[in-house]
Write a protein that holds these residues in place. Sequence first.
Motif, short mmCIF file in Angstrom:
data_model
loop_
_atom_site.label_atom_id
_atom_site.label_comp_id
_atom_site.label_asym_id
_atom_site.label_seq_id
_atom_site.Cartn_x
_atom_site.Cartn_y
_atom_site.Cartn_z
N ARG A 187 77.27 62.90 8.77
CA ARG A 187 76.73 63.79 7.91
C ARG A 187 76.75 63.07 6.42
NH1 ARG A 187 81.58 67.42 6.51
NH2 ARG A 187 79.81 68.39 5.20
N HIS A 188 75.25 62.69 6.36
CA HIS A 188 75.00 61.92 5.08
C HIS A 188 74.47 62.97 4.34
CE1 HIS A 188 74.94 58.26 7.53
NE2 HIS A 188 74.33 59.07 8.43
N ARG A 189 75.31 63.55 3.42
CA ARG A 189 75.18 64.32 2.46
C ARG A 189 74.81 64.02 1.26
NH1 ARG A 189 79.60 68.97 1.68
NH2 ARG A 189 78.63 69.85 3.62
N ASN A 242 81.11 74.15 7.50
CA ASN A 242 80.31 73.32 6.12
C ASN A 242 79.90 74.35 5.21
OD1 ASN A 242 81.31 70.98 7.14
ND2 ASN A 242 79.19 70.31 8.06
N GLN A 245 68.66 68.43 11.08
CA GLN A 245 68.67 68.48 9.47
C GLN A 245 68.92 69.62 9.10
OE1 GLN A 245 65.12 67.95 6.85
NE2 GLN A 245 66.44 66.22 5.98
N TYR A 278 71.52 73.05 3.03
CA TYR A 278 72.53 74.17 2.43
C TYR A 278 72.19 74.53 1.02
CZ TYR A 278 75.58 72.70 6.41
OH TYR A 278 76.24 72.33 7.52
N ASP A 294 72.44 70.82 -0.73
CA ASP A 294 72.84 69.89 -0.40
C ASP A 294 72.06 69.58 1.28
OD1 ASP A 294 74.79 69.37 -1.98
OD2 ASP A 294 76.28 70.84 -0.95
N ASP A 299 72.64 67.85 5.05
CA ASP A 299 73.55 67.37 5.91
C ASP A 299 72.48 66.90 7.40
OD1 ASP A 299 75.76 67.32 4.51
OD2 ASP A 299 76.80 68.69 5.91
N ARG A 300 72.87 66.01 8.07
CA ARG A 300 72.20 65.55 9.11
C ARG A 300 73.02 65.21 10.39
NH1 ARG A 300 69.90 61.23 7.82
NH2 ARG A 300 70.84 59.71 8.79
N TYR A 301 72.94 65.86 11.31
CA TYR A 301 73.94 66.09 12.68
C TYR A 301 73.18 65.49 13.74
CZ TYR A 301 76.34 69.69 9.76
OH TYR A 301 77.07 70.42 8.78
#
Length: 311
Positions: free
Chosen positions: A16-18, A74, A305, A308, A243, A245-247
């Motif tokens: 999770r590179h937020r 999240n 990706q 949010y 925001d 996030d990458r999963y």
Amino acid sequence: MASGAAAAARRLLLLRHRRRHLVPNHHFSSSSADEVLDGGRVKIFDRDLKRRHRDRAAWAMRETDPLVDAVADNLLDRLEDCRKAFPSALCLGGSAGAVRRSLRGRGGIEKLTMMDMSVDMVNRWRELESATEDGPEMNFIVGDEEYLPIKENSQDLIMSCLGLHWTNDLPGAMIQCRLALKPDGLFLAAILGGETLKELRIACTIAQMEREGGISPRMSPLAQVRDAGNLLSRAGFALPGVDVDRYTVKYNSALELVEHLRAMAETNALFQRSPILERDTALATAAIYQSMFGLEDGTIPATFQVLYSSK
């Protein structure tokens, strides 16, 4: 997919590179994918086909899914940053079931309305809810995000988890959400971003070039990070936040990935799409995917990706 929630959870890597983004001063540009004009309106996605995808997903979806549950959780984290309660809330399509599972009293929601374009999906949610004894008062409606059947100034909170990226007019859908909110209401959305399934896109493109001598649209165009804040601004939301996030999810094979996408109702719904993926091309895609991205344990990674947005 491997059976059991524990096995599925082990395959999920939450990288999770937020990043928090200010709203850029860019104009949203449409995808280069082929478009269909209907009465002057641009139509990229076949909404009737997407409804059928969701009919199928209603019975194929898992009781728990580590990926969509993580995205929903999240998304709901944003409610804990708010000091106010949201008595009336609307949850739109997509992974609304995961939102309901992850709610756990957050947001002070007293009445939750869940809406989907699929009758089968709504019926499935209703069946699952009948086995739940606690939680907010529930209401279920069949409706389309492109023509939101909700009264103006009626909702304290509107949430969309992995659904709005299939609308033909995303700013228009967001405008309808803004109008349905009360003046001090909150809008939360999670949509798939442009880096989603980048490994599959690369493998499929190479396979098509090798086997068919050209490429055809196989995967949906998705919003880029630079577009996300501007979409909210175009919809009339002031000072939006975005925001990213990458999963990364690990699968045993490309076929397992495709089956997961079907269960999520995330398969191709472009109007201008090839009706059939040739068997040789499909096999070549799987082989190239494994060759280029395969991990030492024999699995393959897939990137999701998620953008949010909140206001």
